[in-house]
Design a protein around this motif. Structure first.
Motif, short mmCIF file in Angstrom:
data_model
loop_
_atom_site.label_atom_id
_atom_site.label_comp_id
_atom_site.label_asym_id
_atom_site.label_seq_id
_atom_site.Cartn_x
_atom_site.Cartn_y
_atom_site.Cartn_z
N VAL A 102 96.56 36.99 57.66
CA VAL A 102 97.59 37.40 56.69
C VAL A 102 97.30 36.73 55.35
O VAL A 102 98.03 35.86 54.90
N ARG A 103 96.23 37.14 54.71
CA ARG A 103 95.87 36.54 53.44
C ARG A 103 96.89 36.90 52.36
O ARG A 103 97.50 37.97 52.37
N GLY A 104 97.07 35.96 51.42
CA GLY A 104 98.04 36.17 50.35
C GLY A 104 99.47 36.05 50.80
O GLY A 104 100.39 36.53 50.12
N ALA A 105 99.70 35.40 51.93
CA ALA A 105 101.05 35.33 52.49
C ALA A 105 101.92 34.35 51.73
O ALA A 105 101.43 33.44 51.05
N HIS A 106 103.22 34.54 51.88
CA HIS A 106 104.20 33.54 51.46
C HIS A 106 104.60 32.78 52.72
O HIS A 106 105.12 33.36 53.68
N VAL A 107 104.34 31.48 52.73
CA VAL A 107 104.55 30.66 53.91
C VAL A 107 105.82 29.84 53.74
O VAL A 107 105.95 29.06 52.79
N GLU A 163 97.72 22.87 53.21
CA GLU A 163 96.58 23.33 54.00
C GLU A 163 96.39 24.83 53.85
O GLU A 163 95.25 25.32 53.82
N MET A 164 97.48 25.57 53.72
CA MET A 164 97.37 27.02 53.55
C MET A 164 96.73 27.37 52.22
O MET A 164 95.87 28.26 52.13
N ARG A 165 97.13 26.66 51.18
CA ARG A 165 96.55 26.94 49.86
C ARG A 165 95.09 26.56 49.80
O ARG A 165 94.30 27.18 49.09
N ALA A 166 94.71 25.51 50.54
CA ALA A 166 93.29 25.14 50.59
C ALA A 166 92.47 26.21 51.31
O ALA A 166 91.32 26.48 50.94
N ALA A 167 93.05 26.83 52.34
CA ALA A 167 92.34 27.86 53.09
C ALA A 167 92.39 29.22 52.39
O ALA A 167 91.46 30.02 52.50
N ASP A 168 93.48 29.46 51.67
CA ASP A 168 93.68 30.75 51.00
C ASP A 168 94.38 30.50 49.66
O ASP A 168 95.61 30.39 49.60
N THR A 179 95.27 32.30 47.39
CA THR A 179 96.24 33.31 46.98
C THR A 179 97.59 33.14 47.68
O THR A 179 98.55 33.85 47.35
N ALA A 180 97.69 32.21 48.61
CA ALA A 180 98.94 32.01 49.35
C ALA A 180 99.97 31.32 48.47
O ALA A 180 99.65 30.53 47.58
N THR A 181 101.23 31.61 48.73
CA THR A 181 102.35 30.91 48.09
C THR A 181 103.24 30.35 49.20
O THR A 181 102.96 30.55 50.39
N GLY A 182 104.30 29.65 48.80
CA GLY A 182 105.10 29.10 49.88
C GLY A 182 106.37 28.40 49.44
O GLY A 182 106.58 28.14 48.25
N THR A 183 107.19 28.10 50.43
CA THR A 183 108.44 27.37 50.26
C THR A 183 108.56 26.37 51.40
O THR A 183 108.41 26.74 52.57
N ALA A 184 108.82 25.11 51.07
CA ALA A 184 109.02 24.08 52.09
C ALA A 184 110.50 23.72 52.14
O ALA A 184 111.14 23.52 51.10
N VAL A 185 111.04 23.62 53.36
CA VAL A 185 112.44 23.25 53.56
C VAL A 185 112.47 22.15 54.60
O VAL A 185 112.01 22.34 55.72
N THR A 186 113.01 20.98 54.22
CA THR A 186 112.94 19.81 55.09
C THR A 186 114.30 19.36 55.61
O THR A 186 114.44 18.24 56.08
N GLY A 187 115.30 20.22 55.53
CA GLY A 187 116.61 19.87 56.03
C GLY A 187 117.60 20.99 55.77
O GLY A 187 117.31 21.94 55.04
N ALA A 224 106.24 41.95 48.41
CA ALA A 224 105.57 42.78 49.41
C ALA A 224 104.51 42.00 50.19
O ALA A 224 103.86 42.56 51.08
N ALA A 225 104.32 40.74 49.87
CA ALA A 225 103.30 39.94 50.55
C ALA A 225 103.70 39.67 52.00
O ALA A 225 104.89 39.71 52.34
N PRO A 226 102.74 39.38 52.87
CA PRO A 226 103.09 38.98 54.24
C PRO A 226 103.94 37.71 54.22
O PRO A 226 103.78 36.85 53.36
N LEU A 227 104.86 37.63 55.16
CA LEU A 227 105.74 36.46 55.27
C LEU A 227 105.40 35.70 56.55
O LEU A 227 105.37 36.30 57.63
N VAL A 228 105.17 34.41 56.42
CA VAL A 228 104.95 33.53 57.56
C VAL A 228 106.10 32.55 57.61
O VAL A 228 106.42 31.90 56.60
N VAL A 229 106.74 32.40 58.76
CA VAL A 229 107.84 31.45 58.93
C VAL A 229 107.43 30.43 59.99
O VAL A 229 107.25 30.78 61.16
N ALA A 230 107.25 29.20 59.56
CA ALA A 230 106.84 28.13 60.46
C ALA A 230 108.01 27.20 60.73
O ALA A 230 108.71 26.79 59.80
N THR A 231 108.25 26.89 62.00
CA THR A 231 109.29 25.95 62.38
C THR A 231 108.68 24.78 63.13
O THR A 231 107.59 24.89 63.70
#
Length: 495
Positions: free
Chosen positions: A373-378, A399-404, A406-414, A432-439
């Motif tokens: 899922v290249r260019g994803a929002h993580v 790590e995602m930005r180092a691998a890709d 074009t990736a963007t993201g949002t971190a939530v820690t609480g 319209a980018a792919p969405l990755v949700v990590a828990t």
């Protein structure tokens, strides 16, 4: 004439050899990284058995080596130790620690030779820093999905699997001249309470506890020189006291039944299971009387350590604590120091720098590889760092930005005050980018479940990733160490 008149007296009014023996039974933490504070110098000079380092003591590799050299210039046989489990639990990131994925990922791969290569890298790095004892590996079995503290620190739930990886880890560490320590005896995996935060209880019946002893038995058979006790109450073994303070558990079970004759060290006494129920000073006295050989006072305030030391000395003066028990404990610590206090003279370089990433990749890919899922929002959801452990700043977005790139993201820690607005903002930024949700451990943190599910409603095509234990995602990192997250990022990026 009395014995005291024939014997030189230490600063506490006890015979000098007994004063030194009592100090051998202490392991102290401290604040600062550039020099050894004066109160710690006095403790080391009087025989302090060990010093434990934390992130607060680490700036870079050269500074750590200067610090360990300074400690040994005061007393050559002081043990310098550190928690060094790998994965997300480590304090030596700034000193160039090897990246290894942690025990659970190693158990998923189940290649003891690879585990040995990872343990060898960690031990070789310690040797170069002048650190000669590692409070690792974890021998706890991961029984309960709601256990808040063992989790990916464990090799798994299978005692035979854990046993073979413990043997590999201990043997590799010993080959580097570093002391290992299996923990937390007799097991912390059957609890629902983190002993850092309160008294943990394992309510299982006697017959159910035998499985937890098998990894510790394997560690003893492998020659592990240290074991660490758990601040856990086992009513089936001793209904009145946690293992750290229990003569039945430390003496009858560990010494007699398992035949362990190495150094038994307590978990840190300032953990609330001990500090809130007994107080650190009483905990030190009771633990030593029960059969511990060393007690750890890891808090940076040395006044707490001195208070514990004084309680032990007072108990010796009044006969509450038997001299023979302290001399026995100190004797074991001296034997340990004789084997490990001096850093190995051989070149510590030459470890396998690729072992950790190989292990992480094999773990992540063990269940198959989903489409990239290249260019994803993580969206990286994870709990705040544990106050009693260490977080080296690892995160999936980096790590995602180092691998890709074009990736963007949002971190939530609480948990956030307005989750609906957060979800709306994430969906808008993703477009319209792919969405990755990590828990990470969403089962323990309902706010993650709510955010994940809300995002899945808005984006049914979202790719779910687990960065702790498996919780239904298409990928699992089995831990949040840097290489764990890198291995996930590589798969998502199609590398």
């Amino acid at each position: 004439m009395s014995h005291f008149e024939h014997t030189s007296l230490g600063a506490a009014g006890l015979p000098a050899d007994l004063d030194e023996a009592a100090h051998r039974c202490l392991v102290a933490g401290f604040d600062g990284a550039t020099s050894v504070p004066d109160p710690l110098k006095e403790l080391v000079d009087r025989g302090l058995g060990g010093v434990i380092l934390f992130t607060r003591n680490i700036r870079d590799a050269r500074q750590v080596r200067r610090l360990t050299d300074e400690l040994r210039a005061i007393r050559p046989d002081v043990i310098v130790a550190i928690d060094n489990e790998g994965g997300g639990i480590g304090h030596l990131v700034a000193a160039g620690a090897p990246d290894v994925p942690g025990s659970y990922a190693l158990g998923v791969v189940d290649d003891p030779n690879l585990t040995a290569r990872c343990a060898d890298a960690l031990a070789a790095h310690l040797a170069g820093l002048g650190i000669t004892a590692a409070y690792a590996p974890v021998a706890d079995l991961r029984h309960r999905p709601d256990n808040p503290i063992v989790r990916t620190r464990s090799f798994g739930v299978d005692p035979e699997l854990a046993a073979r990886h413990l043997r590999a880890w201990i043997t590799a560490t010993e080959a580097r001249g570093i002391a290992s320590c299996a923990k937390h005896f007799p097991g912390h995996g059957g609890t629902v309470t983190d002993s850092h935060l309160g008294m943990a209880v394992d309510p299982r019946p006697y017959d159910a506890l035998g499985v937890d002893l098998e990894p510790f038995r394997a560690a003893v058979d492998a020659g592990v020189p240290m074991l660490m006790s758990a601040h856990v109450v086992f009513p089936a073994l001793d209904p009145n006291r946690p293992a750290t303070l229990s003569r039945r558990i430390l003496g009858d079970l560990l010494r007699h039944d398992l035949g362990f004759d190495g150094v038994l060290v307590s978990d840190a006494l300032e953990m609330k299971a001990i500090a809130d129920e007994y107080g650190e000073a009483a905990g030190a006295r009771i633990a030593l009387a029960a059969g511990a050989d060393q007690v750890i006072v890891a808090v940076c305030d040395l006044n707490v350590t001195l208070h514990c030391r004084d309680a032990v000395l007072d108990a010796l003066r009044t006969g509450v604590l038997a001299e023979e028990r302290i001399q026995e404990a100190a004797g074991r610590v001296r034997l340990l120091a004789g084997r490990y206090a001096t850093p190995p003279t051989s070149d510590p370089a030459g470890w396998d720098a690729d072992a950790g990433i190989e292990a992480a990749r094999r773990a992540v890919r063990s269940r198959g590889v989903p489409p990239a899922v290249r260019g994803a929002h993580v969206v990286d959801l994870f709990p705040p760092p544990h106050p009693g452990l260490n977080w080296g700043g690892e995160d999936l977005l980096s790590e995602m930005r180092a691998a890709d790139p074009t990736a963007t993201g949002t971190a939530v820690t609480g948990e956030c005050a307005d989750p609906d607005s957060l979800v709306e903002g994430i969906v808008r930024r993703c477009g319209a980018a792919p969405l990755v949700v990590a828990t990470c451990d969403a089962g323990l943190h309902p706010w993650q479940v709510r955010l994940r599910d809300a995002l899945s409603v808005r984006r049914p095509d979202a790719v779910r990733v687990d960065t702790g234990l498996p919780e239904g995602g298409v990928l699992c990192s089995y831990g949040r160490g840097r290489v764990n997250l890198r291995a996930v990022a590589e798969v998502l990026a199609g590398l």
